[in-house]
Structure formats: C-alpha cells, structure tokens
Scaffold this motif. Structure first.
Motif, PDB file in Angstrom:
ATOM      1  N   SER A 121       0.533  -0.618   0.199  1.00 29.66           N
ATOM      2  CA  SER A 121       0.117  -0.094  -0.171  1.00 29.66           C
ATOM      3  C   SER A 121       0.823   1.524   0.247  1.00 29.66           C
ATOM      4  N   MET A 122       1.697   1.580   1.152  1.00 27.97           N
ATOM      5  CA  MET A 122       2.640   2.805   0.595  1.00 27.97           C
ATOM      6  C   MET A 122       3.073   2.481  -0.428  1.00 27.97           C
ATOM      7  N   LYS A 123       4.012   1.696  -1.251  1.00 28.82           N
ATOM      8  CA  LYS A 123       4.809   1.640  -2.165  1.00 28.82           C
ATOM      9  C   LYS A 123       3.694   1.939  -3.453  1.00 28.82           C
ATOM     10  N   SER A 124       2.417   1.648  -3.651  1.00 24.39           N
ATOM     11  CA  SER A 124       2.029   2.539  -4.247  1.00 24.39           C
ATOM     12  C   SER A 124       0.933   3.653  -3.833  1.00 24.39           C
ATOM     13  N   LEU A 125       1.566   3.688  -3.411  1.00 28.68           N
ATOM     14  CA  LEU A 125       0.610   5.474  -2.583  1.00 28.68           C
ATOM     15  C   LEU A 125       1.856   6.361  -2.597  1.00 28.68           C
ATOM     16  N   TYR A 126       3.325   6.208  -2.781  1.00 32.35           N
ATOM     17  CA  TYR A 126       4.713   6.745  -3.148  1.00 32.35           C
ATOM     18  C   TYR A 126       4.558   7.031  -4.972  1.00 32.35           C
ATOM     19  N   ALA A 127       4.919   5.852  -5.406  1.00 38.50           N
ATOM     20  CA  ALA A 127       4.374   5.710  -6.840  1.00 38.50           C
ATOM     21  C   ALA A 127       3.347   6.853  -7.458  1.00 38.50           C
ATOM     22  N   GLU A 128       2.572   6.464  -6.890  1.00 39.94           N
ATOM     23  CA  GLU A 128       1.264   7.326  -7.095  1.00 39.94           C
ATOM     24  C   GLU A 128       1.676   9.578  -7.121  1.00 39.94           C
ATOM     25  N   ALA A 129       2.231   9.175  -5.938  1.00 41.32           N
ATOM     26  CA  ALA A 129       2.070  11.078  -5.343  1.00 41.32           C
ATOM     27  C   ALA A 129       3.121  11.662  -6.619  1.00 41.32           C
ATOM     28  N   ILE A 130       4.868   9.842  -6.721  1.00 43.20           N
ATOM     29  CA  ILE A 130       5.464  10.915  -8.056  1.00 43.20           C
ATOM     30  C   ILE A 130       4.654  10.968  -8.908  1.00 43.20           C
ATOM     31  N   GLU A 131       4.088  10.365  -9.392  1.00 42.69           N
ATOM     32  CA  GLU A 131       3.445  10.483 -10.669  1.00 42.69           C
ATOM     33  C   GLU A 131       2.884  12.143 -10.399  1.00 42.69           C
ATOM     34  N   GLU A 132       2.490  11.701  -9.773  1.00 37.46           N
ATOM     35  CA  GLU A 132       1.195  13.633  -9.459  1.00 37.46           C
ATOM     36  C   GLU A 132       2.157  14.157  -9.554  1.00 37.46           C
ATOM     37  N   ILE A 133       3.132  14.320  -8.556  1.00 34.50           N
ATOM     38  CA  ILE A 133       3.956  15.355  -8.891  1.00 34.50           C
ATOM     39  C   ILE A 133       4.897  15.660 -10.454  1.00 34.50           C
ATOM     40  N   LEU A 134       5.124  14.451 -10.707  1.00 28.57           N
ATOM     41  CA  LEU A 134       5.794  14.484 -12.272  1.00 28.57           C
ATOM     42  C   LEU A 134       4.772  14.947 -13.147  1.00 28.57           C
ATOM     43  N   GLU A 135       3.504  15.156 -13.344  1.00 27.64           N
ATOM     44  CA  GLU A 135       2.578  15.850 -13.541  1.00 27.64           C
ATOM     45  C   GLU A 135       2.586  17.563 -14.893  1.00 27.64           C
ATOM     46  N   VAL A 136       2.257  17.784 -12.717  1.00 31.29           N
ATOM     47  CA  VAL A 136       1.948  19.052 -12.526  1.00 31.29           C
ATOM     48  C   VAL A 136       3.838  19.814 -12.467  1.00 31.29           C
ATOM     49  N   ARG A 148      11.446  24.567 -16.205  1.00 30.66           N
ATOM     50  CA  ARG A 148      11.798  25.583 -15.262  1.00 30.66           C
ATOM     51  C   ARG A 148      12.189  26.470 -14.380  1.00 30.66           C
ATOM     52  N   GLU A 149      10.147  26.492 -13.822  1.00 26.84           N
ATOM     53  CA  GLU A 149       9.933  26.908 -12.516  1.00 26.84           C
ATOM     54  C   GLU A 149      10.675  25.531 -11.337  1.00 26.84           C
ATOM     55  N   LEU A 150      11.082  25.004 -11.555  1.00 27.34           N
ATOM     56  CA  LEU A 150      11.241  24.251 -10.760  1.00 27.34           C
ATOM     57  C   LEU A 150      13.440  25.259 -10.552  1.00 27.34           C
ATOM     58  N   ALA A 151      13.542  25.001 -11.893  1.00 29.00           N
ATOM     59  CA  ALA A 151      15.260  25.749 -11.823  1.00 29.00           C
ATOM     60  C   ALA A 151      15.181  26.949 -11.076  1.00 29.00           C
ATOM     61  N   ARG A 152      14.261  27.900 -11.692  1.00 28.16           N
ATOM     62  CA  ARG A 152      14.191  29.553 -10.945  1.00 28.16           C
ATOM     63  C   ARG A 152      13.772  29.282  -9.246  1.00 28.16           C
ATOM     64  N   VAL A 190      17.156  30.504  -4.776  1.00 33.43           N
ATOM     65  CA  VAL A 190      17.543  29.807  -3.200  1.00 33.43           C
ATOM     66  C   VAL A 190      18.655  29.823  -3.080  1.00 33.43           C
ATOM     67  N   ARG A 191      19.695  29.803  -3.746  1.00 31.35           N
ATOM     68  CA  ARG A 191      21.165  29.786  -4.106  1.00 31.35           C
ATOM     69  C   ARG A 191      21.406  31.196  -3.832  1.00 31.35           C
ATOM     70  N   GLY A 192      20.656  32.356  -4.933  1.00 30.15           N
ATOM     71  CA  GLY A 192      21.585  33.402  -4.761  1.00 30.15           C
ATOM     72  C   GLY A 192      21.134  34.480  -3.430  1.00 30.15           C
ATOM     73  N   ALA A 193      20.282  33.470  -2.538  1.00 28.65           N
ATOM     74  CA  ALA A 193      19.581  34.600  -1.151  1.00 28.65           C
ATOM     75  C   ALA A 193      20.483  33.842  -0.325  1.00 28.65           C
ATOM     76  N   GLU A 194      20.933  35.213   0.887  1.00 31.64           N
ATOM     77  CA  GLU A 194      21.611  35.974   1.908  1.00 31.64           C
ATOM     78  C   GLU A 194      21.333  34.525   2.702  1.00 31.64           C
ATOM     79  N   VAL A 195      19.744  34.639   2.854  1.00 30.49           N
ATOM     80  CA  VAL A 195      19.315  33.264   3.584  1.00 30.49           C
ATOM     81  C   VAL A 195      17.805  32.527   3.393  1.00 30.49           C
ATOM     82  N   VAL A 196      17.045  31.156   3.921  1.00 27.22           N
ATOM     83  CA  VAL A 196      16.146  30.782   2.983  1.00 27.22           C
ATOM     84  C   VAL A 196      15.419  31.058   4.260  1.00 27.22           C
TER      85      VAL A 196
END
Length: 128
Positions: free
Chosen positions: A24-39, A43-47, A52-58
């Motif tokens: 069940s947990m394997k299925s849940l995590y696989a589904e979560a990863i698939e949903e993340i990849l869909e949305v 480019r926004e992730l790189a932005r 974060v890389r350019g910030a003085e503080v996060v």
C-alpha cells in the motif's frame, strides 16, 4: 478497494499485515511521484533553485504536520552552506517575515495550499 487503490488519508488498516502495508505504501508513493511529475514545471523548479542559491537567507515557513519535513529541508540547506531559518511558532514566523528583505528567499510548505499562516505572512508586506 484493491491494493492499487490507496486512500491517501488512510493508507492502511490496523488489521493489515506487514506485506499489505508495504504494498500500500509503495503504491501511495508511486502515485505521489507520478502526480508531482505531471504538474512539475522544470523551468520553475530551476528558477526556485536559483532563488534559493542566490539568497542571503532562506526562510522556511510551515505549520502543523509539515514542520518535520520543513526542519529536514532546513537542516539540508544548512549542511549545504545556505543560511536558513525554520521557526516552529506562528508568531515567530510572522515576525521573521516582517524582518525579511530582498536578500531572503521564502519557501512555504503546505499540504493543501491553504494556510492562515501564509495569509498573515502575505499581509505583513513581505517582499515577493
């Protein structure tokens, strides 16, 4: 409900054995990863990474059950040499937002995207 159909809020029952819980947990995590990849927009992730890389503080903001993953993110950023805050208390997070400036990057973690905390932080006039 089959083993493949997992209720996110209740992914297993008390009477299930370890094998069924694991499936069940394997299925849940696989589904979560698939949903993340869909949305996920690469480019926004790189932005976001550039911000974060350019910030003085996060500054990491969250509440409730998301505090543990937020603290893990904070620890990882600190280990990577990024000055990072992750306050537990609502008031301290709002005060931290009030003190932030253009040198700060805010990471907001939410299960639903709806949060009284985030509304307060936005209302505080935090730079975007």
């Amino acid at each position: 409900m089959t083993d493949e159909d997992v209720d996110f809020d209740f992914p297993f029952d008390a009477g299930w054995g370890p094998e069924r819980v694991t499936r069940s947990m394997k299925s849940l995590y696989a589904e979560a990863i698939e949903e993340i990849l869909e949305v996920l927009n690469p480019r926004e992730l790189a932005r976001a990474a550039d911000l974060v890389r350019g910030a003085e503080v996060v500054d990491v903001y969250t509440q409730s059950h998301n505090l543990y993953p937020a603290q893990m993110l904070c620890d990882r950023l600190l280990s990577a040499g990024r000055p990072t805050t992750c306050h537990e208390g609502f008031e301290r997070q709002v005060r931290n937002a009030l003190l932030s400036d253009a040198g700060h990057a805010a990471v907001m973690i939410s299960y639903s995207g709806v949060s009284e905390l985030f509304d307060k932080i936005y209302a505080s006039g935090m730079p975007s």
